[in-house]
Design a protein around this motif. Structure first.
Motif, PDB file in Angstrom:
ATOM      1  N   PHE A   5      51.224 -24.381  38.709  1.00  0.00           N
ATOM      2  CA  PHE A   5      52.252 -24.506  37.691  1.00  0.00           C
ATOM      3  C   PHE A   5      51.606 -24.861  36.358  1.00  0.00           C
ATOM      4  N   ALA A   6      52.025 -24.210  35.309  1.00  0.00           N
ATOM      5  CA  ALA A   6      51.617 -24.549  33.951  1.00  0.00           C
ATOM      6  C   ALA A   6      52.835 -25.108  33.237  1.00  0.00           C
ATOM      7  N   VAL A   7      52.699 -26.288  32.643  1.00  0.00           N
ATOM      8  CA  VAL A   7      53.803 -26.921  31.940  1.00  0.00           C
ATOM      9  C   VAL A   7      53.712 -26.573  30.469  1.00  0.00           C
ATOM     10  N   GLY A   8      54.785 -25.990  29.923  1.00  0.00           N
ATOM     11  CA  GLY A   8      54.791 -25.622  28.508  1.00  0.00           C
ATOM     12  C   GLY A   8      54.116 -24.286  28.275  1.00  0.00           C
ATOM     13  N   PRO A   9      54.288 -23.761  27.093  1.00  0.00           N
ATOM     14  CA  PRO A   9      53.739 -22.446  26.761  1.00  0.00           C
ATOM     15  C   PRO A   9      52.251 -22.511  26.401  1.00  0.00           C
ATOM     16  N   VAL A  10      51.431 -22.707  27.395  1.00  0.00           N
ATOM     17  CA  VAL A  10      49.997 -22.901  27.169  1.00  0.00           C
ATOM     18  C   VAL A  10      49.364 -21.707  26.459  1.00  0.00           C
ATOM     19  N   ALA A  11      49.622 -20.512  26.943  1.00  0.00           N
ATOM     20  CA  ALA A  11      48.976 -19.335  26.357  1.00  0.00           C
ATOM     21  C   ALA A  11      49.363 -19.117  24.902  1.00  0.00           C
ATOM     22  N   GLU A  12      50.588 -19.456  24.547  1.00  0.00           N
ATOM     23  CA  GLU A  12      51.049 -19.226  23.182  1.00  0.00           C
ATOM     24  C   GLU A  12      50.591 -20.313  22.214  1.00  0.00           C
ATOM     25  N   ASN A  13      50.327 -21.524  22.709  1.00  0.00           N
ATOM     26  CA  ASN A  13      50.145 -22.651  21.797  1.00  0.00           C
ATOM     27  C   ASN A  13      48.838 -23.425  21.922  1.00  0.00           C
ATOM     28  N   LEU A  14      48.005 -23.129  22.885  1.00  0.00           N
ATOM     29  CA  LEU A  14      46.720 -23.810  22.994  1.00  0.00           C
ATOM     30  C   LEU A  14      45.697 -23.040  22.175  1.00  0.00           C
ATOM     31  N   ARG A  15      45.021 -23.727  21.269  1.00  0.00           N
ATOM     32  CA  ARG A  15      44.041 -23.080  20.405  1.00  0.00           C
ATOM     33  C   ARG A  15      42.763 -23.892  20.322  1.00  0.00           C
ATOM     34  N   ILE A  16      41.631 -23.214  20.342  1.00  0.00           N
ATOM     35  CA  ILE A  16      40.362 -23.849  20.017  1.00  0.00           C
ATOM     36  C   ILE A  16      40.359 -24.024  18.504  1.00  0.00           C
ATOM     37  N   SER A  17      40.065 -25.244  18.048  1.00  0.00           N
ATOM     38  CA  SER A  17      40.157 -25.526  16.620  1.00  0.00           C
ATOM     39  C   SER A  17      38.825 -25.932  15.985  1.00  0.00           C
ATOM     40  N   GLU A  18      37.850 -26.340  16.803  1.00  0.00           N
ATOM     41  CA  GLU A  18      36.577 -26.788  16.238  1.00  0.00           C
ATOM     42  C   GLU A  18      35.491 -26.674  17.300  1.00  0.00           C
ATOM     43  N   ILE A  19      34.300 -26.270  16.861  1.00  0.00           N
ATOM     44  CA  ILE A  19      33.158 -26.151  17.766  1.00  0.00           C
ATOM     45  C   ILE A  19      31.929 -26.780  17.105  1.00  0.00           C
ATOM     46  N   MET A  20      31.364 -27.774  17.765  1.00  0.00           N
ATOM     47  CA  MET A  20      30.070 -28.319  17.331  1.00  0.00           C
ATOM     48  C   MET A  20      29.041 -27.730  18.300  1.00  0.00           C
ATOM     49  N   TYR A  21      28.508 -26.565  17.917  1.00  0.00           N
ATOM     50  CA  TYR A  21      27.604 -25.849  18.811  1.00  0.00           C
ATOM     51  C   TYR A  21      26.137 -26.181  18.568  1.00  0.00           C
ATOM     52  N   HIS A  22      25.796 -26.676  17.372  1.00  0.00           N
ATOM     53  CA  HIS A  22      24.401 -26.971  17.058  1.00  0.00           C
ATOM     54  C   HIS A  22      24.342 -28.268  16.260  1.00  0.00           C
ATOM     55  N   PRO A  23      24.429 -29.414  16.964  1.00  0.00           N
ATOM     56  CA  PRO A  23      24.366 -30.705  16.269  1.00  0.00           C
ATOM     57  C   PRO A  23      23.061 -30.857  15.501  1.00  0.00           C
ATOM     58  N   PRO A  24      23.053 -31.749  14.527  1.00  0.00           N
ATOM     59  CA  PRO A  24      21.824 -31.920  13.737  1.00  0.00           C
ATOM     60  C   PRO A  24      20.669 -32.415  14.583  1.00  0.00           C
ATOM     61  N   ASP A  25      19.487 -31.945  14.256  1.00  0.00           N
ATOM     62  CA  ASP A  25      18.281 -32.370  14.959  1.00  0.00           C
ATOM     63  C   ASP A  25      17.681 -33.555  14.210  1.00  0.00           C
ATOM     64  N   THR A  26      17.762 -34.729  14.838  1.00  0.00           N
ATOM     65  CA  THR A  26      17.203 -35.935  14.214  1.00  0.00           C
ATOM     66  C   THR A  26      15.911 -36.357  14.895  1.00  0.00           C
ATOM     67  N   GLY A  27      15.452 -35.546  15.837  1.00  0.00           N
ATOM     68  CA  GLY A  27      14.263 -35.900  16.589  1.00  0.00           C
ATOM     69  C   GLY A  27      14.586 -36.618  17.888  1.00  0.00           C
ATOM     70  N   ASP A  28      15.828 -37.031  18.064  1.00  0.00           N
ATOM     71  CA  ASP A  28      16.275 -37.687  19.296  1.00  0.00           C
ATOM     72  C   ASP A  28      16.581 -36.606  20.327  1.00  0.00           C
ATOM     73  N   PRO A  29      15.969 -36.662  21.514  1.00  0.00           N
ATOM     74  CA  PRO A  29      16.208 -35.621  22.518  1.00  0.00           C
ATOM     75  C   PRO A  29      17.657 -35.574  23.014  1.00  0.00           C
ATOM     76  N   ASN A  30      18.467 -36.611  22.731  1.00  0.00           N
ATOM     77  CA  ASN A  30      19.868 -36.603  23.144  1.00  0.00           C
ATOM     78  C   ASN A  30      20.786 -35.916  22.132  1.00  0.00           C
ATOM     79  N   ASP A  31      20.276 -35.551  20.964  1.00  0.00           N
ATOM     80  CA  ASP A  31      21.115 -34.926  19.949  1.00  0.00           C
ATOM     81  C   ASP A  31      21.890 -33.711  20.453  1.00  0.00           C
ATOM     82  N   PRO A  32      21.267 -32.781  21.182  1.00  0.00           N
ATOM     83  CA  PRO A  32      22.055 -31.630  21.645  1.00  0.00           C
ATOM     84  C   PRO A  32      23.232 -32.036  22.532  1.00  0.00           C
ATOM     85  N   ASN A  33      23.171 -33.230  23.094  1.00  0.00           N
ATOM     86  CA  ASN A  33      24.241 -33.674  23.984  1.00  0.00           C
ATOM     87  C   ASN A  33      25.499 -34.085  23.248  1.00  0.00           C
TER      88      ASN A  33
END
Length: 170
Positions: A5-33
């Motif tokens: 069961f899907a509650v509400g109109p998921v297909a009509e109203n769910l949207r991807i709004s932001e993507i952080m795909y390449h965080p800044p590289d500060t030299g910390d190996p955890n940055d991509p995380n």
């Protein structure tokens, strides 16, 4: 017998709004995380995201999670690294498996019944600021955006703030 069961109109109203795909590289190996994808409910009803899933790009299946009208939720690569960067208390639905490609890739999200909600590819050469310089890729107008045009650079812009605005409008 099983039922989905899907509650509400998921297909009509769910949207991807932001993507952080390449965080800044500060030299910390955890940055991509500190990668994340933000989704928003552009409708006027609360929607249940149970079993909504990313089927391409990353692997994630939503648990029982209700997204209120105008609300945001996040899926993150690593919760501990994300909270160390952005703080606790943001609407994180869970951690995904895999990583977002710094070179761009195809992303697809499906509803609980397996119907495609959004399917598009982003590219790292759209905006220099989003490719490792600390800014996220943000949909210009999530509410008005035709989900079929997200593969076009003109539907996106760099975030206003360094680090993006996870869990809130930009």
């Amino acid at each position: 017998n099983d039922a989905v069961f899907a509650v509400g109109p998921v297909a009509e109203n769910l949207r991807i709004s932001e993507i952080m795909y390449h965080p800044p590289d500060t030299g910390d190996p955890n940055d991509p995380n500190t990668e994340f994808i933000e989704l928003t409910n552009v409708g006027d009803e609360t929607m249940g995201l149970n079993l909504v899933r990313f089927s391409d790009g990353i692997e994630f299946v939503f648990p029982s999670f209700n997204l209120p009208p105008g609300g945001y939720c996040l899926v993150v690569k690593d919760l501990a690294a994300f909270e160390a960067r952005y703080g606790p208390g943001l609407p994180v639905a869970g951690q995904y498996i895999g990583s977002l490609s710094n070179a761009g890739e195809h992303i697809e999200i499906q509803d609980a019944a397996g119907q495609t909600i959004q399917s598009f590819s982003y590219r790292d050469d759209w905006y220099d600021l989003t490719d490792g310089d600390g800014f996220s890729l943000t949909v210009i107008d999530s509410g008005a955006a035709d989900p079929n045009v997200l593969a076009e650079q003109g539907a996106w812009r760099p975030s206003t703030d360094f680090g993006g605005s996870p869990g809130a409008g930009d």
